[in-house]
Design an enzyme around this catalytic site. Sequence first.
Site, PDB file in Angstrom:
ATOM      1  N   SER A  74       0.822  -1.220   0.000  1.00 57.20           N
ATOM      2  CA  SER A  74       0.000   0.000   0.000  1.00 57.20           C
ATOM      3  C   SER A  74       0.853   1.265   0.000  1.00 57.20           C
ATOM      4  O   SER A  74       2.008   1.251   0.407  1.00 57.20           O
ATOM      5  CB  SER A  74      -0.901   0.022   1.241  1.00 57.20           C
ATOM      6  OG  SER A  74      -1.678  -1.150   1.345  1.00 57.20           O
TER       7      SER A  74
HETATM    8  N1  SAH Z   1      -0.889  -4.864   4.151  1.00 55.03           N
HETATM    9  C1  SAH Z   1      -0.179  -5.087   2.928  1.00 55.03           C
HETATM   10  C2  SAH Z   1      -1.028  -4.692   1.722  1.00 55.03           C
HETATM   11  C3  SAH Z   1      -1.084  -5.818   0.760  1.00 55.03           C
HETATM   12  S1  SAH Z   1      -2.286  -5.731  -0.516  1.00 55.03           S
HETATM   13  C4  SAH Z   1       1.177  -4.421   2.927  1.00 55.03           C
HETATM   14  O1  SAH Z   1       1.497  -3.692   3.874  1.00 55.03           O
HETATM   15  O2  SAH Z   1       1.959  -4.636   1.997  1.00 55.03           O
HETATM   16  C5  SAH Z   1      -3.567  -6.751   0.138  1.00 55.03           C
HETATM   17  C6  SAH Z   1      -3.254  -8.194   0.419  1.00 55.03           C
HETATM   18  O3  SAH Z   1      -4.471  -8.818   0.854  1.00 55.03           O
HETATM   19  C7  SAH Z   1      -2.764  -9.014  -0.780  1.00 55.03           C
HETATM   20  O4  SAH Z   1      -1.521  -9.596  -0.482  1.00 55.03           O
HETATM   21  C8  SAH Z   1      -3.855 -10.082  -0.964  1.00 55.03           C
HETATM   22  O5  SAH Z   1      -3.354 -11.343  -1.372  1.00 55.03           O
HETATM   23  C9  SAH Z   1      -4.444 -10.158   0.448  1.00 55.03           C
HETATM   24  N2  SAH Z   1      -5.798 -10.723   0.546  1.00 55.03           N
HETATM   25  C10 SAH Z   1      -6.872 -10.540  -0.258  1.00 55.03           C
HETATM   26  N3  SAH Z   1      -7.924 -11.263   0.174  1.00 55.03           N
HETATM   27  C11 SAH Z   1      -7.511 -11.941   1.289  1.00 55.03           C
HETATM   28  C12 SAH Z   1      -8.129 -12.877   2.181  1.00 55.03           C
HETATM   29  N4  SAH Z   1      -9.379 -13.317   2.013  1.00 55.03           N
HETATM   30  N5  SAH Z   1      -7.389 -13.349   3.213  1.00 55.03           N
HETATM   31  C13 SAH Z   1      -6.107 -12.955   3.406  1.00 55.03           C
HETATM   32  N6  SAH Z   1      -5.470 -12.091   2.591  1.00 55.03           N
HETATM   33  C14 SAH Z   1      -6.161 -11.584   1.544  1.00 55.03           C
END
Ligand code: SAH
Length: 208
Positions: free
Chosen positions: A55
């Site tokens: 993000s």
């Molecule tokens: N918090 C992260 C942002 C990553 S983007 C950071 O600091 O980099 C969002 C993430 O959510 C992705 O890696 C995606 O695979 C995950 N995601 C989406 N749906 C999900 C679910 N049902 N359970 C766990 N993770 C999920």
Amino acid sequence: MRQQLVRIMEDQGITDQRVLEAIRMVPRHYFLDSAFEERAYENRAFPIEAAQTISHPYTVAFQSQLLEVLPGDKILEIGTGSGYQACILAYMGAKVYSIERQEALYNITSELLPRIGFRQIRTLFGDGYKGAPRFAPFDKIIVTAGATEVPKTLLSQLAIHGKMVIPMGDDDQQKMIRYTRDSVKSFRKEEFGAFSFVPFLKGVNKGN
Ligand code: SAH
């Protein structure tokens, strides 16, 4: 460069000093592909493994501020991704449990986070829609993928007076929503600005 990023966050309205301190102290370049390392302190999102994104720093700061993190809070994060958000919360003194549905990302962060000193973060591989009932209730829950429906299971894993911050909307854009659990049955809902996240998907994706 991190100092400059902190100033941008302040200009954009981040006032929580502990959030700003965490942004100042956690090296964002650890979480990026080496191709983007030199640009780690730009205020933008970058691609990571498994077609996901780390993000924007502003988004990380904004969600962290809305959580009103207190040292010792037990926090559940949905969407470990690069692990950066989890480290920001851990730096602020929270005990963090973070779930990821992409096995490749889970494997990377499970190795990376202890190596860079964040042994207190518990990484979990699974479907975030189910939360982490074994470790519930949580003082705070943060969802870092865009949801189209309210995940009731997650609300049920929130402690009384706990807060959940979750982007909600359609696939292109979401509003940041904060739920506060006022009692067993009542939740207060507040709405904040618009953001753009990768989708909150059901089930897991196994394999590297
Ligand atoms: N918090 C992260 C942002 C990553 S983007 C950071 O600091 O980099 C969002 C993430 O959510 C992705 O890696 C995606 O695979 C995950 N995601 C989406 N749906 C999900 C679910 N049902 N359970 C766990 N993770 C999920």
